[in-house]
Design a protein around this motif. Sequence first.
Motif, PDB file in Angstrom:
ATOM      1  N   THR A 131      17.824 -10.957  -3.853  1.00 11.23           N
ATOM      2  CA  THR A 131      17.734 -12.327  -4.381  1.00 11.23           C
ATOM      3  C   THR A 131      16.732 -13.134  -3.565  1.00 11.23           C
ATOM      4  O   THR A 131      16.569 -12.916  -2.347  1.00 11.23           O
ATOM      5  CB  THR A 131      19.107 -13.026  -4.328  1.00 11.23           C
ATOM      6  N   ASP A 132      16.053 -14.052  -4.242  1.00 11.27           N
ATOM      7  CA  ASP A 132      15.137 -14.995  -3.586  1.00 11.27           C
ATOM      8  C   ASP A 132      14.105 -14.277  -2.711  1.00 11.27           C
ATOM      9  O   ASP A 132      13.970 -14.536  -1.505  1.00 11.27           O
ATOM     10  CB  ASP A 132      15.922 -15.999  -2.723  1.00 11.27           C
ATOM     11  N   VAL A 133      13.383 -13.340  -3.326  1.00  9.84           N
ATOM     12  CA  VAL A 133      12.360 -12.585  -2.592  1.00  9.84           C
ATOM     13  C   VAL A 133      11.026 -13.305  -2.717  1.00  9.84           C
ATOM     14  O   VAL A 133      10.502 -13.489  -3.815  1.00  9.84           O
ATOM     15  CB  VAL A 133      12.236 -11.145  -3.122  1.00  9.84           C
ATOM     16  N   ASP A 134      10.490 -13.730  -1.590  1.00  5.94           N
ATOM     17  CA  ASP A 134       9.172 -14.358  -1.545  1.00  5.94           C
ATOM     18  C   ASP A 134       8.264 -13.504  -0.662  1.00  5.94           C
ATOM     19  O   ASP A 134       8.700 -12.894   0.308  1.00  5.94           O
ATOM     20  CB  ASP A 134       9.256 -15.784  -0.970  1.00  5.94           C
ATOM     21  N   GLY A 135       7.005 -13.492  -0.979  1.00  3.93           N
ATOM     22  CA  GLY A 135       6.055 -12.753  -0.166  1.00  3.93           C
ATOM     23  C   GLY A 135       5.901 -11.304  -0.588  1.00  3.93           C
ATOM     24  O   GLY A 135       6.397 -10.872  -1.633  1.00  3.93           O
ATOM     25  N   ASP A 136       5.219 -10.550   0.255  1.00  3.52           N
ATOM     26  CA  ASP A 136       4.925  -9.146  -0.034  1.00  3.52           C
ATOM     27  C   ASP A 136       6.133  -8.261   0.234  1.00  3.52           C
ATOM     28  O   ASP A 136       7.082  -8.644   0.934  1.00  3.52           O
ATOM     29  CB  ASP A 136       3.736  -8.666   0.808  1.00  3.52           C
ATOM     30  N   VAL A 137       6.064  -7.038  -0.330  1.00  5.54           N
ATOM     31  CA  VAL A 137       7.129  -6.054  -0.150  1.00  5.54           C
ATOM     32  C   VAL A 137       6.496  -4.714   0.200  1.00  5.54           C
ATOM     33  O   VAL A 137       5.519  -4.291  -0.421  1.00  5.54           O
ATOM     34  CB  VAL A 137       7.979  -5.916  -1.428  1.00  5.54           C
ATOM     35  N   TYR A 138       7.045  -4.039   1.191  1.00  2.00           N
ATOM     36  CA  TYR A 138       6.578  -2.699   1.540  1.00  2.00           C
ATOM     37  C   TYR A 138       7.086  -1.700   0.506  1.00  2.00           C
ATOM     38  O   TYR A 138       8.232  -1.783   0.047  1.00  2.00           O
ATOM     39  CB  TYR A 138       7.080  -2.293   2.924  1.00  2.00           C
ATOM     40  N   ARG A 139       6.229  -0.741   0.157  1.00  2.00           N
ATOM     41  CA  ARG A 139       6.628   0.315  -0.769  1.00  2.00           C
ATOM     42  C   ARG A 139       7.494   1.373  -0.082  1.00  2.00           C
ATOM     43  O   ARG A 139       8.130   2.180  -0.744  1.00  2.00           O
ATOM     44  CB  ARG A 139       5.387   1.007  -1.365  1.00  2.00           C
ATOM     45  N   GLN A 140       7.496   1.385   1.248  1.00  2.00           N
ATOM     46  CA  GLN A 140       8.246   2.368   2.018  1.00  2.00           C
ATOM     47  C   GLN A 140       9.532   1.744   2.536  1.00  2.00           C
ATOM     48  O   GLN A 140       9.739   0.544   2.437  1.00  2.00           O
ATOM     49  CB  GLN A 140       7.402   2.885   3.199  1.00  2.00           C
ATOM     50  N   PHE A 141      10.388   2.581   3.096  1.00  2.00           N
ATOM     51  CA  PHE A 141      11.588   2.039   3.748  1.00  2.00           C
ATOM     52  C   PHE A 141      11.656   2.563   5.170  1.00  2.00           C
ATOM     53  O   PHE A 141      11.050   3.582   5.527  1.00  2.00           O
ATOM     54  CB  PHE A 141      12.861   2.391   2.968  1.00  2.00           C
ATOM     55  N   ASP A 154       0.834  -1.201   0.000  1.00  2.00           N
ATOM     56  CA  ASP A 154       0.000   0.000   0.000  1.00  2.00           C
ATOM     57  C   ASP A 154       0.870   1.253   0.000  1.00  2.00           C
ATOM     58  O   ASP A 154       2.030   1.228   0.439  1.00  2.00           O
ATOM     59  CB  ASP A 154      -0.927   0.026   1.212  1.00  2.00           C
ATOM     60  N   TYR A 155       0.288   2.350  -0.476  1.00  2.00           N
ATOM     61  CA  TYR A 155       0.983   3.636  -0.437  1.00  2.00           C
ATOM     62  C   TYR A 155       0.811   4.264   0.934  1.00  2.00           C
ATOM     63  O   TYR A 155      -0.214   4.104   1.595  1.00  2.00           O
ATOM     64  CB  TYR A 155       0.436   4.567  -1.520  1.00  2.00           C
ATOM     65  N   LEU A 156       1.812   5.008   1.348  1.00  2.00           N
ATOM     66  CA  LEU A 156       1.787   5.662   2.657  1.00  2.00           C
ATOM     67  C   LEU A 156       1.144   7.037   2.518  1.00  2.00           C
ATOM     68  O   LEU A 156       1.606   7.864   1.735  1.00  2.00           O
ATOM     69  CB  LEU A 156       3.211   5.799   3.201  1.00  2.00           C
ATOM     70  N   PRO A 157       0.045   7.313   3.250  1.00  2.00           N
ATOM     71  CA  PRO A 157      -0.568   8.648   3.178  1.00  2.00           C
ATOM     72  C   PRO A 157       0.438   9.732   3.543  1.00  2.00           C
ATOM     73  O   PRO A 157       1.288   9.553   4.434  1.00  2.00           O
ATOM     74  CB  PRO A 157      -1.697   8.563   4.209  1.00  2.00           C
ATOM     75  N   ARG A 190      11.911   5.601  11.531  1.00  2.00           N
ATOM     76  CA  ARG A 190      10.901   6.365  10.803  1.00  2.00           C
ATOM     77  C   ARG A 190      10.586   5.682   9.477  1.00  2.00           C
ATOM     78  O   ARG A 190      11.495   5.258   8.758  1.00  2.00           O
ATOM     79  CB  ARG A 190      11.383   7.793  10.557  1.00  2.00           C
ATOM     80  N   LEU A 191       9.295   5.622   9.174  1.00  2.00           N
ATOM     81  CA  LEU A 191       8.838   5.034   7.923  1.00  2.00           C
ATOM     82  C   LEU A 191       8.751   6.156   6.883  1.00  2.00           C
ATOM     83  O   LEU A 191       8.029   7.139   7.080  1.00  2.00           O
ATOM     84  CB  LEU A 191       7.480   4.373   8.125  1.00  2.00           C
ATOM     85  N   ILE A 192       9.467   5.987   5.775  1.00  2.00           N
ATOM     86  CA  ILE A 192       9.602   7.048   4.772  1.00  2.00           C
ATOM     87  C   ILE A 192       9.212   6.501   3.409  1.00  2.00           C
ATOM     88  O   ILE A 192       9.483   5.333   3.089  1.00  2.00           O
ATOM     89  CB  ILE A 192      11.039   7.600   4.744  1.00  2.00           C
ATOM     90  N   ALA A 193       8.581   7.345   2.601  1.00  2.00           N
ATOM     91  CA  ALA A 193       8.119   6.934   1.278  1.00  2.00           C
ATOM     92  C   ALA A 193       9.291   6.735   0.323  1.00  2.00           C
ATOM     93  O   ALA A 193      10.377   7.306   0.497  1.00  2.00           O
ATOM     94  CB  ALA A 193       7.163   7.986   0.703  1.00  2.00           C
ATOM     95  N   ASP A 194       9.070   5.905  -0.686  1.00  2.00           N
ATOM     96  CA  ASP A 194      10.062   5.623  -1.730  1.00  2.00           C
ATOM     97  C   ASP A 194      10.547   6.928  -2.348  1.00  2.00           C
ATOM     98  O   ASP A 194       9.765   7.778  -2.767  1.00  2.00           O
ATOM     99  CB  ASP A 194       9.409   4.738  -2.805  1.00  2.00           C
ATOM    100  N   GLU A 195      11.871   7.119  -2.410  1.00  2.00           N
ATOM    101  CA  GLU A 195      12.435   8.322  -3.011  1.00  2.00           C
ATOM    102  C   GLU A 195      12.468   8.253  -4.536  1.00  2.00           C
ATOM    103  O   GLU A 195      12.727   9.258  -5.188  1.00  2.00           O
ATOM    104  CB  GLU A 195      13.858   8.557  -2.482  1.00  2.00           C
TER     105      GLU A 195
END
Length: 281
Positions: A193-203, A78-81, A162-167
């Motif tokens: 490498t070898d990424v399974d499952g979901d990924v956060y759009r933020q870092f 999901d996108y971070l508001p 801190r959770l920050i949106a993709d630059e």
Amino acid sequence: MIDQAPAEDPDLEEFPPTLREVMLRPRWIGMLLVCLVVAGIFAWLLQWQLSRALAPEVVPEGATEEVLPISEVVEPGDYLPGPLVGQRIDVTGTWDPDNFLTVSQRMNDGVEGVWVTGRFVTDEGAALATAIGWAPDRAAAQDAIEVLSATADDEPRELSGRLIADEGPVPAPGDDPYEMIRMSPAAHLGQWTDVDGDVYRQFLATTDPTAQLADAGLEEIIATAPTHESTLNWLNVFYAVEWALFAAFSFYLWYRLAKDAWERELEELAGIDPDDLDDER
């Protein structure tokens, strides 16, 4: 002299009608009322978009400093508001020992250096790109990665930051096609490498020093509280302008249809040229 319409055809005027006369007929008055309803709907949508643009949802002052579980802030994918960018969160998971990377051109307290980043796998199995610490140069960052890779294990760890949106990924100016100069989970995903499952759009930018940072020779990343300088949402303004144009077009469409009907009627009257009547009016 202007020819009169045949008497047996009741639909034709005895004398050529004007455009105003055609527009005042019941049929076109009814069409105008329909256009008014449509334009009213567009005007309501315009007002709604402006209300969202001028008074967007904001979090109370200091709310981003309250540490929340990441699940209460955003879900993977999901996108971070906007108001939640920079929210302090905590998350539990493990490090992937094979996916530590570097991001160049990172400032820390006014000094340029390199971020060491890692793939943190949450307890739910989602991948979270994490900025672990700051190093003064690429060599120090690579040394830190060797230490982190050797010490990473399956032991659950709790991180906060801190959770920050993709630059957004930006090509590096050098010759290395894998060099990153922006903290972008999308770019990291391309190198993991070898990424399974979901990924956060933020870092996550970690803000708490740990023994792991000390062992790797990294410095804490300085991530200050976010500031909201503007409360104007330009995307909503753009949508509001679109609704205004749609409302104006509904009236133009009514005018164009009425004029076309008038011109067709004149063509049925012998010797009448609509352009000549326009000149007379």
